[in-house]
Design a protein around this motif. Structure first.
Motif, PDB file in Angstrom:
ATOM      1  N   CYS A 150      -6.144   0.315  -7.392  1.00 25.85           N
ATOM      2  CA  CYS A 150      -4.372   0.745  -7.367  1.00 25.85           C
ATOM      3  C   CYS A 150      -3.750   0.854  -6.170  1.00 25.85           C
ATOM      4  CB  CYS A 150      -4.382   2.045  -8.300  1.00 25.85           C
ATOM      5  SG  CYS A 150      -2.810   2.368  -8.728  1.00 25.85           S
ATOM      6  N   VAL A 151      -4.298   1.313  -5.082  1.00 30.71           N
ATOM      7  CA  VAL A 151      -3.811   1.318  -3.973  1.00 30.71           C
ATOM      8  C   VAL A 151      -3.455   0.029  -3.343  1.00 30.71           C
ATOM      9  CG1 VAL A 151      -4.061   2.183  -1.261  1.00 30.71           C
ATOM     10  CG2 VAL A 151      -4.876   3.630  -3.234  1.00 30.71           C
ATOM     11  N   SER A 152      -4.582  -0.899  -3.387  1.00 36.85           N
ATOM     12  CA  SER A 152      -3.985  -2.366  -2.896  1.00 36.85           C
ATOM     13  C   SER A 152      -3.135  -3.131  -3.623  1.00 36.85           C
ATOM     14  CB  SER A 152      -5.327  -3.013  -2.515  1.00 36.85           C
ATOM     15  OG  SER A 152      -6.136  -3.321  -3.733  1.00 36.85           O
ATOM     16  N   GLY A 153      -2.996  -2.581  -4.801  1.00 41.50           N
ATOM     17  CA  GLY A 153      -2.431  -3.497  -5.988  1.00 41.50           C
ATOM     18  C   GLY A 153      -2.956  -4.612  -6.539  1.00 41.50           C
ATOM     19  N   LEU A 154      -4.267  -4.519  -6.922  1.00 39.98           N
ATOM     20  CA  LEU A 154      -4.974  -5.225  -7.486  1.00 39.98           C
ATOM     21  C   LEU A 154      -5.608  -6.815  -6.768  1.00 39.98           C
ATOM     22  CD1 LEU A 154      -3.975  -4.698 -11.123  1.00 39.98           C
ATOM     23  CD2 LEU A 154      -5.748  -3.702 -10.028  1.00 39.98           C
ATOM     24  N   GLN A 155      -4.677  -7.794  -7.033  1.00 39.85           N
ATOM     25  CA  GLN A 155      -4.999  -8.994  -6.239  1.00 39.85           C
ATOM     26  C   GLN A 155      -3.985  -9.026  -4.899  1.00 39.85           C
ATOM     27  OE1 GLN A 155      -7.196 -11.169  -7.610  1.00 39.85           O
ATOM     28  NE2 GLN A 155      -7.601  -9.846  -9.365  1.00 39.85           N
ATOM     29  N   PHE A 156      -4.522  -8.548  -3.940  1.00 40.20           N
ATOM     30  CA  PHE A 156      -4.049  -8.266  -2.732  1.00 40.20           C
ATOM     31  C   PHE A 156      -4.498  -9.204  -1.415  1.00 40.20           C
ATOM     32  CE2 PHE A 156      -7.589  -5.621  -2.878  1.00 40.20           C
ATOM     33  CZ  PHE A 156      -8.129  -5.656  -1.687  1.00 40.20           C
ATOM     34  N   ASN A 157      -5.894  -9.531  -1.430  1.00 41.02           N
ATOM     35  CA  ASN A 157      -6.148 -10.230  -0.517  1.00 41.02           C
ATOM     36  C   ASN A 157      -5.732 -11.607   0.201  1.00 41.02           C
ATOM     37  OD1 ASN A 157      -7.180 -11.663  -2.791  1.00 41.02           O
ATOM     38  ND2 ASN A 157      -9.116 -12.100  -1.930  1.00 41.02           N
ATOM     39  N   VAL A 198       0.794  -1.158   0.066  1.00 41.64           N
ATOM     40  CA  VAL A 198       0.183   0.004  -0.006  1.00 41.64           C
ATOM     41  C   VAL A 198       0.893   1.225   0.138  1.00 41.64           C
ATOM     42  CG1 VAL A 198      -1.803   1.363   1.354  1.00 41.64           C
ATOM     43  CG2 VAL A 198      -1.891  -1.262   0.922  1.00 41.64           C
ATOM     44  N   GLU A 199       1.881   1.452   0.741  1.00 45.58           N
ATOM     45  CA  GLU A 199       2.730   2.528   0.965  1.00 45.58           C
ATOM     46  C   GLU A 199       3.559   2.669  -0.503  1.00 45.58           C
ATOM     47  OE1 GLU A 199       6.546   4.348   3.515  1.00 45.58           O
ATOM     48  OE2 GLU A 199       5.513   2.649   4.131  1.00 45.58           O
ATOM     49  N   HIS A 200       3.998   1.743  -1.179  1.00 47.65           N
ATOM     50  CA  HIS A 200       4.650   1.750  -2.234  1.00 47.65           C
ATOM     51  C   HIS A 200       3.656   2.351  -3.476  1.00 47.65           C
ATOM     52  CE1 HIS A 200       6.821   1.193  -6.136  1.00 47.65           C
ATOM     53  NE2 HIS A 200       5.596   0.446  -6.431  1.00 47.65           N
ATOM     54  N   ASN A 201       2.463   1.797  -3.415  1.00 44.04           N
ATOM     55  CA  ASN A 201       1.481   2.168  -4.473  1.00 44.04           C
ATOM     56  C   ASN A 201       0.921   3.659  -4.161  1.00 44.04           C
ATOM     57  OD1 ASN A 201       1.438  -0.532  -5.334  1.00 44.04           O
ATOM     58  ND2 ASN A 201      -0.048  -1.360  -4.311  1.00 44.04           N
ATOM     59  N   GLN A 202       0.743   4.032  -2.943  1.00 40.00           N
ATOM     60  CA  GLN A 202       0.308   5.527  -2.726  1.00 40.00           C
ATOM     61  C   GLN A 202       1.240   6.242  -3.148  1.00 40.00           C
ATOM     62  OE1 GLN A 202      -0.467   4.866   1.559  1.00 40.00           O
ATOM     63  NE2 GLN A 202      -2.756   4.955   1.328  1.00 40.00           N
ATOM     64  N   LYS A 203       2.810   6.043  -2.810  1.00 39.46           N
ATOM     65  CA  LYS A 203       3.783   6.904  -3.581  1.00 39.46           C
ATOM     66  C   LYS A 203       3.823   6.884  -5.058  1.00 39.46           C
ATOM     67  CE  LYS A 203       6.645   6.768   0.376  1.00 39.46           C
ATOM     68  NZ  LYS A 203       7.890   6.012   1.188  1.00 39.46           N
ATOM     69  N   LEU A 204       3.401   5.797  -5.396  1.00 39.33           N
ATOM     70  CA  LEU A 204       3.224   5.727  -7.198  1.00 39.33           C
ATOM     71  C   LEU A 204       2.135   6.529  -7.449  1.00 39.33           C
ATOM     72  CD1 LEU A 204       4.265   4.249  -9.572  1.00 39.33           C
ATOM     73  CD2 LEU A 204       2.729   2.431  -9.141  1.00 39.33           C
TER      74      LEU A 204
END
Length: 64
Positions: free
Chosen positions: A46-53, A18-24
Motif C-alpha cells: 500500500c505504501v508504494s502503491g502496488l505496481q510502483f517499480n 509514497v507521501e500520498h499513500n502514507q497520508k491515506l
C-alpha cells in the motif's frame, strides 16, 4: 474468548506516490482507531502503491 474488532482497510493508493499513500494510510488508521478497531489490516504494498517499480524503482527500499 472475547470478540476482536478488525478493520480491513480498502484503499486506493497511487503508484509511486509514497507521501500520498502514507497520508491515506494514516487517515484510514485514525478512522479505524476511532471505531475501536483492535487490529488494522492494510493492503499489501500500500505504501508504494502496488505496481510502483516502473515509476520510482526499488533503490529506495531498505533491507529488512
Amino acid at each position: 474468548m472475547g470478540k476482536i474488532k478488525i478493520a480491513l482497510l480498502h484503499l486506493l493508493p497511487i503508484a509511486g506516490d509514497v507521501e500520498h499513500n502514507q497520508k491515506l494510510i494514516e487517515q484510514a488508521i485514525l478512522s479505524a482507531s476511532n471505531s475501536n478497531a483492535e487490529w488494522i489490516i492494510t493492503p499489501e504494498l500500500c505504501v508504494s502503491g502496488l505496481q510502483f517499480n516502473h515509476k520510482i524503482g526499488t533503490g529506495w527500499i531498505k533491507s529488512q
